[in-house]
Design a protein around this motif. Structure first.
Motif, PDB file in Angstrom:
ATOM      1  N   THR A  59     104.112  -7.488  42.474  1.00 16.28           N
ATOM      2  CA  THR A  59     102.967  -8.472  42.390  1.00 16.28           C
ATOM      3  C   THR A  59     101.896  -8.307  41.550  1.00 16.28           C
ATOM      4  O   THR A  59     100.623  -9.147  41.559  1.00 16.28           O
ATOM      5  CB  THR A  59     102.458  -8.867  43.850  1.00 16.28           C
ATOM      6  OG1 THR A  59     101.787  -7.692  44.624  1.00 16.28           O
ATOM      7  CG2 THR A  59     103.546  -9.484  44.748  1.00 16.28           C
TER       8      THR A  59
ATOM      9  N   VAL B 261     103.883 -14.453  40.833  1.00 12.48           N
ATOM     10  CA  VAL B 261     102.955 -15.459  41.331  1.00 12.48           C
ATOM     11  C   VAL B 261     103.722 -16.153  42.490  1.00 12.48           C
ATOM     12  O   VAL B 261     103.026 -16.395  43.251  1.00 12.48           O
ATOM     13  CB  VAL B 261     102.755 -16.630  40.005  1.00 12.48           C
ATOM     14  CG1 VAL B 261     102.173 -17.836  40.677  1.00 12.48           C
ATOM     15  CG2 VAL B 261     101.819 -15.782  39.032  1.00 12.48           C
ATOM     16  N   SER B 262     104.996 -16.493  42.186  1.00 12.64           N
ATOM     17  CA  SER B 262     105.837 -17.047  43.080  1.00 12.64           C
ATOM     18  C   SER B 262     105.818 -16.168  44.236  1.00 12.64           C
ATOM     19  O   SER B 262     105.772 -16.696  45.712  1.00 12.64           O
ATOM     20  CB  SER B 262     107.202 -17.555  42.629  1.00 12.64           C
ATOM     21  OG  SER B 262     106.976 -18.336  41.583  1.00 12.64           O
ATOM     22  N   LEU B 263     106.176 -15.065  44.236  1.00 18.43           N
ATOM     23  CA  LEU B 263     105.942 -13.993  45.459  1.00 18.43           C
ATOM     24  C   LEU B 263     104.707 -14.155  46.424  1.00 18.43           C
ATOM     25  O   LEU B 263     104.561 -14.109  47.506  1.00 18.43           O
ATOM     26  CB  LEU B 263     106.379 -12.498  44.948  1.00 18.43           C
ATOM     27  CG  LEU B 263     107.625 -11.877  45.069  1.00 18.43           C
ATOM     28  CD1 LEU B 263     107.712 -10.623  44.222  1.00 18.43           C
ATOM     29  CD2 LEU B 263     108.425 -12.068  46.136  1.00 18.43           C
ATOM     30  N   MET B 264     103.657 -13.948  45.400  1.00 18.99           N
ATOM     31  CA  MET B 264     102.338 -14.017  46.174  1.00 18.99           C
ATOM     32  C   MET B 264     102.076 -15.278  46.882  1.00 18.99           C
ATOM     33  O   MET B 264     101.424 -15.227  47.744  1.00 18.99           O
ATOM     34  CB  MET B 264     101.288 -13.742  44.956  1.00 18.99           C
ATOM     35  CG  MET B 264     100.043 -13.159  45.364  1.00 18.99           C
ATOM     36  SD  MET B 264     100.260 -11.265  46.006  1.00 18.99           S
ATOM     37  CE  MET B 264      99.846 -11.612  47.656  1.00 18.99           C
ATOM     38  N   ASN B 265     102.575 -16.199  46.409  1.00 23.82           N
ATOM     39  CA  ASN B 265     102.217 -17.633  47.120  1.00 23.82           C
ATOM     40  C   ASN B 265     103.417 -17.969  48.030  1.00 23.82           C
ATOM     41  O   ASN B 265     103.073 -19.075  48.650  1.00 23.82           O
ATOM     42  CB  ASN B 265     102.238 -18.685  45.914  1.00 23.82           C
ATOM     43  CG  ASN B 265     100.970 -18.788  44.999  1.00 23.82           C
ATOM     44  OD1 ASN B 265     100.135 -18.013  45.534  1.00 23.82           O
ATOM     45  ND2 ASN B 265     101.086 -19.261  43.948  1.00 23.82           N
ATOM     46  N   SER B 266     104.362 -17.196  48.279  1.00 19.45           N
ATOM     47  CA  SER B 266     105.317 -17.772  49.091  1.00 19.45           C
ATOM     48  C   SER B 266     105.260 -17.370  50.494  1.00 19.45           C
ATOM     49  O   SER B 266     106.047 -17.953  51.483  1.00 19.45           O
ATOM     50  CB  SER B 266     106.517 -17.313  48.731  1.00 19.45           C
ATOM     51  OG  SER B 266     107.059 -15.794  49.121  1.00 19.45           O
TER      52      SER B 266
ATOM     53  N   ALA C 212     100.551 -10.848  39.380  1.00 15.19           N
ATOM     54  CA  ALA C 212     100.089 -12.190  40.135  1.00 15.19           C
ATOM     55  C   ALA C 212      98.735 -12.240  39.688  1.00 15.19           C
ATOM     56  O   ALA C 212      97.890 -13.293  39.754  1.00 15.19           O
ATOM     57  CB  ALA C 212     100.398 -12.133  41.513  1.00 15.19           C
TER      58      ALA C 212
END
Lengths: 296, 296
Positions: A230, A204-209, A233
């Protein structure tokens, strides 16, 4: 249960699956193949029930619990943790004496302690966690294959009997799980914070970063590493926010260890310390090879 | 080239693949299928060369560059970035006038600027990056399939000709890549810091973040999310430490955005802020669905 086949079967009992989403639907498929006496699907969504009936993976469908549960020997609840507890509580009067109940929640302390508070002695709850799933939800994604070679965890309490544990162990293996492991609910939630919840945090954090304005046509720059990292995600938000909150202390501990680990690598990159980066990589390679090896 | 077949072919040229590892081996396989006039493999490791000859994916094998390169029309270099530059520099005297050179490096600014410093006008270097790979290395993992539907990026410089670009574009599509994208070396390195290097940071850091003494038999608690999230933790250390250091500023920027993103989720978990967690999840779901959709 008049419509049911009462023929002989290895799994010759009446089964109810509660919640016919991805996991419940997959359970119904896998259990149907074991030729149970009868299999009933329960889901608040009529469309889902009709789909399950059309697929032939349940014999009967109900929109909620009710007196028909008096004939059910084995109940598999594949709902969110809070709804799992609520279903048992709300249906206590409907349940058969001697019923065996299991669940599929991926947090166990909350579910076990809650249900044990009110479950009568003559009913048994065996907490189960099939480590199977997909990145999205819904019966249309259900497949008996998700259990193939999967890990299955049972978190017994002092309330469990050898007979009850044995039945769920047998079920897990029959639907295809390759390992059935017994740990306490607390230990389960500890480990799962790392092996299941943290990878979701990472995805999730990868996708949002990234800054959406700074990268155009990102899909043209993607390879396997990004796709895999991801995949989850595409998360079931309502379920996972509940899971995260129920296991928040343990999860926060794991997130902080992860952050420390990222920081260490970042500092080595900032200082262009090739030996340190190599060491960090080699440690990861060693650990992953070891796990793959032990998985066989 | 006496042993070569001079028959007609769509790709009727003499090709050399330099570095017969996972990527070079896969190139040789994919190019061999295009029936080139001749394909030569170059690798410092004799065993690798013998394996490539046994597999029938090269016609001839050399342990290093040499005068035979005078007959080569197209050179694909699948070495680490520094070795890629070094190979061209060391073999300038051996190269054919009009040779077309491409590479497979996943950092481009360093390679392009270095090679353009010394490459004569009558030779052309088209920088290429096939976004294909596997989590481990070596010719035994090579497969023409890694290019199927993969992204291929070309980072042209002012030195490139339409003819040269067209040839590499054609090659990328012929070996199975579905998208060929043109961006500057700088933009490439910017985007790749996020889409390729950061997922490796995440995988390695996940793998390294748990306390080995606190989790026994972790392999019994693993599901698909962990397996996928850590797949590339089985990293080629020597290659990736070089890649990270060559792109350190851009990578550190991406790591810091990732850290911010993790921190935001962690704080929401600490405060058990279900709405905030839901929002974070929904944003990730939306972004990932969007990318999957645009990938078609």
């Amino acid at each position: 249960m008049e419509d049911c086949d009462f023929g002989d079967s290895d799994f010759n009992v009446n089964i109810a699956v509660v919640g016919m989403g991805l996991i419940g639907g997959s359970y119904a498929m896998a259990l149907k193949a074991l030729n149970p006496r009868c299999i009933v699907g329960i889901d608040k969504d009529k469309k889902t029930l009709n789909e399950a009936l059309d697929m032939g993976i349940i014999d009967m469908a109900y929109e909620s619990g009710g007196r028909f549960l008096k004939k059910i020997d084995l109940i598999i609840i594949a709902l969110y943790p809070k709804d799992t507890v609520k279903f048992v509580k709300d249906n206590l009067q409907n349940l058969k004496r001697g019923v065996l109940i299991t669940d599929a929640s991926s947090v166990k302390e909350y579910v076990v302690s809650s249900i044990n508070l009110f479950l009568p002695e003559y009913m048994e709850f065996v907490p189960g966690h099939p480590m199977a799933g997909r990145e999205s939800k819904g019966i249309e994604l259900a497949s008996a294959d998700i259990f193939k070679k999967a890990n299955y965890i049972i978190t017994p309490s002092s309330r469990n009997t050898p007979k009850g544990l044995n039945m769920i162990d047998k079920m897990a293996r029959k639907i295809g799980c390759s390992n059935v492991t017994y740990v306490s609910p607390e230990e389960h939630d500890n480990v799962i914070a790392f092996t299941s919840q943290l990878p979701h945090v990472a995805a999730v954090s990868l996708m949002n970063s990234y800054d959406e304005n700074s990268i155009n046509n990102m899909e043209l720059f993607i390879g396997g590493s990004f796709r895999d990292a991801t995949r989850v995600a595409q998360i079931n938000s309502k379920l996972w926010s509940q899971l995260f909150i129920m296991n928040s202390d343990k999860l926060v501990d794991e997130i902080e260890k992860f952050q420390k680990s990222i920081d260490e690598l970042k500092m080595a990159v900032i200082y262009k310390d090739v030996n340190k980066i190599d060491d960090i990589f080699e440690n990861a390679v060693h650990r992953r090879k070891d796990i793959v090896k032990r998985q066989g």
